[in-house]
Write a protein that holds these residues in place. Structure first.
Motif, PDB file in Angstrom:
ATOM      1  N   GLY A 128      -1.764  11.552 -15.863  1.00  0.00           N
ATOM      2  CA  GLY A 128      -2.695  12.524 -15.291  1.00  0.00           C
ATOM      3  C   GLY A 128      -3.958  11.930 -14.703  1.00  0.00           C
ATOM      4  O   GLY A 128      -4.755  12.654 -14.118  1.00  0.00           O
ATOM      5  N   SER A 129      -4.153  10.630 -14.826  1.00  0.00           N
ATOM      6  CA  SER A 129      -5.371  10.009 -14.298  1.00  0.00           C
ATOM      7  C   SER A 129      -5.114   9.246 -13.000  1.00  0.00           C
ATOM      8  O   SER A 129      -5.936   8.443 -12.567  1.00  0.00           O
ATOM      9  CB  SER A 129      -5.980   9.074 -15.348  1.00  0.00           C
ATOM     10  N   TYR A 130      -3.994   9.511 -12.377  1.00  0.00           N
ATOM     11  CA  TYR A 130      -3.588   8.774 -11.178  1.00  0.00           C
ATOM     12  C   TYR A 130      -4.600   8.925 -10.039  1.00  0.00           C
ATOM     13  O   TYR A 130      -5.018   7.933  -9.441  1.00  0.00           O
ATOM     14  CB  TYR A 130      -2.203   9.259 -10.744  1.00  0.00           C
ATOM     15  N   ALA A 131      -4.991  10.156  -9.746  1.00  0.00           N
ATOM     16  CA  ALA A 131      -5.929  10.394  -8.647  1.00  0.00           C
ATOM     17  C   ALA A 131      -7.253   9.679  -8.899  1.00  0.00           C
ATOM     18  O   ALA A 131      -7.834   9.099  -7.981  1.00  0.00           O
ATOM     19  CB  ALA A 131      -6.152  11.891  -8.452  1.00  0.00           C
ATOM     20  N   GLY A 132      -7.716   9.692 -10.128  1.00  0.00           N
ATOM     21  CA  GLY A 132      -8.957   8.997 -10.467  1.00  0.00           C
ATOM     22  C   GLY A 132      -8.842   7.495 -10.242  1.00  0.00           C
ATOM     23  O   GLY A 132      -9.768   6.860  -9.718  1.00  0.00           O
ATOM     24  N   LYS A 133      -7.703   6.920 -10.611  1.00  0.00           N
ATOM     25  CA  LYS A 133      -7.475   5.482 -10.380  1.00  0.00           C
ATOM     26  C   LYS A 133      -7.470   5.185  -8.881  1.00  0.00           C
ATOM     27  O   LYS A 133      -8.031   4.183  -8.433  1.00  0.00           O
ATOM     28  CB  LYS A 133      -6.147   5.046 -10.999  1.00  0.00           C
ATOM     29  N   LEU A 134      -6.833   6.047  -8.102  1.00  0.00           N
ATOM     30  CA  LEU A 134      -6.782   5.838  -6.653  1.00  0.00           C
ATOM     31  C   LEU A 134      -8.179   5.905  -6.035  1.00  0.00           C
ATOM     32  O   LEU A 134      -8.527   5.081  -5.179  1.00  0.00           O
ATOM     33  CB  LEU A 134      -5.858   6.859  -5.991  1.00  0.00           C
ATOM     34  N   LYS A 135      -8.985   6.848  -6.484  1.00  0.00           N
ATOM     35  CA  LYS A 135     -10.354   6.960  -5.968  1.00  0.00           C
ATOM     36  C   LYS A 135     -11.166   5.705  -6.279  1.00  0.00           C
ATOM     37  O   LYS A 135     -11.944   5.232  -5.440  1.00  0.00           O
ATOM     38  CB  LYS A 135     -11.043   8.193  -6.556  1.00  0.00           C
ATOM     39  N   LEU A 136     -10.990   5.157  -7.479  1.00  0.00           N
ATOM     40  CA  LEU A 136     -11.690   3.915  -7.839  1.00  0.00           C
ATOM     41  C   LEU A 136     -11.264   2.765  -6.923  1.00  0.00           C
ATOM     42  O   LEU A 136     -12.101   1.969  -6.485  1.00  0.00           O
ATOM     43  CB  LEU A 136     -11.424   3.548  -9.308  1.00  0.00           C
ATOM     44  N   ILE A 137      -9.969   2.659  -6.655  1.00  0.00           N
ATOM     45  CA  ILE A 137      -9.461   1.596  -5.775  1.00  0.00           C
ATOM     46  C   ILE A 137      -9.989   1.771  -4.361  1.00  0.00           C
ATOM     47  O   ILE A 137     -10.392   0.803  -3.701  1.00  0.00           O
ATOM     48  CB  ILE A 137      -7.922   1.562  -5.805  1.00  0.00           C
ATOM     49  N   ILE A 138     -10.032   3.008  -3.875  1.00  0.00           N
ATOM     50  CA  ILE A 138     -10.566   3.277  -2.535  1.00  0.00           C
ATOM     51  C   ILE A 138     -12.003   2.806  -2.442  1.00  0.00           C
ATOM     52  O   ILE A 138     -12.398   2.169  -1.456  1.00  0.00           O
ATOM     53  CB  ILE A 138     -10.425   4.779  -2.181  1.00  0.00           C
ATOM     54  N   ARG A 139     -12.783   3.062  -3.474  1.00  0.00           N
ATOM     55  CA  ARG A 139     -14.190   2.603  -3.472  1.00  0.00           C
ATOM     56  C   ARG A 139     -14.273   1.080  -3.601  1.00  0.00           C
ATOM     57  O   ARG A 139     -15.017   0.429  -2.885  1.00  0.00           O
ATOM     58  CB  ARG A 139     -14.974   3.260  -4.616  1.00  0.00           C
ATOM     59  N   LYS A 140     -13.478   0.515  -4.516  1.00  0.00           N
ATOM     60  CA  LYS A 140     -13.523  -0.933  -4.754  1.00  0.00           C
ATOM     61  C   LYS A 140     -13.185  -1.726  -3.505  1.00  0.00           C
ATOM     62  O   LYS A 140     -13.824  -2.729  -3.186  1.00  0.00           O
ATOM     63  CB  LYS A 140     -12.552  -1.310  -5.879  1.00  0.00           C
ATOM     64  N   TYR A 141     -12.161  -1.289  -2.780  1.00  0.00           N
ATOM     65  CA  TYR A 141     -11.699  -2.011  -1.594  1.00  0.00           C
ATOM     66  C   TYR A 141     -12.277  -1.457  -0.288  1.00  0.00           C
ATOM     67  O   TYR A 141     -11.907  -1.914   0.790  1.00  0.00           O
ATOM     68  CB  TYR A 141     -10.167  -2.002  -1.533  1.00  0.00           C
ATOM     69  N   ASN A 142     -13.149  -0.476  -0.417  1.00  0.00           N
ATOM     70  CA  ASN A 142     -13.789   0.130   0.757  1.00  0.00           C
ATOM     71  C   ASN A 142     -12.755   0.579   1.787  1.00  0.00           C
ATOM     72  O   ASN A 142     -12.839   0.241   2.970  1.00  0.00           O
ATOM     73  CB  ASN A 142     -14.796  -0.850   1.373  1.00  0.00           C
ATOM     74  N   LEU A 143     -11.756   1.320   1.321  1.00  0.00           N
ATOM     75  CA  LEU A 143     -10.657   1.767   2.205  1.00  0.00           C
ATOM     76  C   LEU A 143     -11.082   2.993   3.005  1.00  0.00           C
ATOM     77  O   LEU A 143     -11.923   3.740   2.652  1.00  0.00           O
ATOM     78  CB  LEU A 143      -9.416   2.092   1.363  1.00  0.00           C
TER      79      LEU A 143
END
Length: 143
Positions: A128-143
């Protein structure tokens, strides 16, 4: 001959640097492919690739050419050529992204970012935390 700790550490750092450069090249190629196929939500899809492939280092990616954690579908067309570790195996990671495009066209077209993330949380991911993980990656990699 025994290598000193400093020599071993330097060799490890050089190997890690080579992996980092190779991963950066893979990331760029994957992101280009996502745009070439005109996938919706390219930033989210790229974050999925990074997460699902362990930053392009997992066995599933290296041996199965699966950068998105795709399973073999039961109902829709697929580019999968077999199964590897209970996931779809592809001839190339290009085919994996093309397979994701088929999945996205069947289940996820025309959605806002938030609705798409909610869909992924509901039917794509196993936690259930998939979307949260994706948002963190988007911020980390500046996607």
């Amino acid at each position: 001959t025994h290598k000193t700790d400093e020599v071993v550490e330097k060799e490890c750092e050089e190997h890690h640097f080579d992996d980092t450069v190779q991963n950066a090249e893979i990331m760029e190629s994957v992101y280009d492919r996502i745009f070439q196929l005109r996938l919706d939500h390219p930033d989210i899809v790229m974050a999925q690739c990074i997460l699902e492939s362990g930053e392009f280092t997992s066995d599933l990616f290296k041996e199965g050419n699966n950068c998105l954690g795709m399973k073999v579908p039961g109902q829709r067309p697929t580019f999968a050529v077999g199964v590897y570790r209970n996931h779809a195996k592809f001839r190339s990671w290009h085919d994996c992204i093309a397979d994701y495009a088929l999945w996205q066209s069947a289940y996820g077209r025309g959605l806002s970012d938030d609705a798409y993330l909610a869909l992924l949380d509901r039917i794509y991911a196993e936690d259930g935390s998939y979307a949260g993980k994706l948002k963190l990656i988007i911020r980390k990699y500046n996607l």
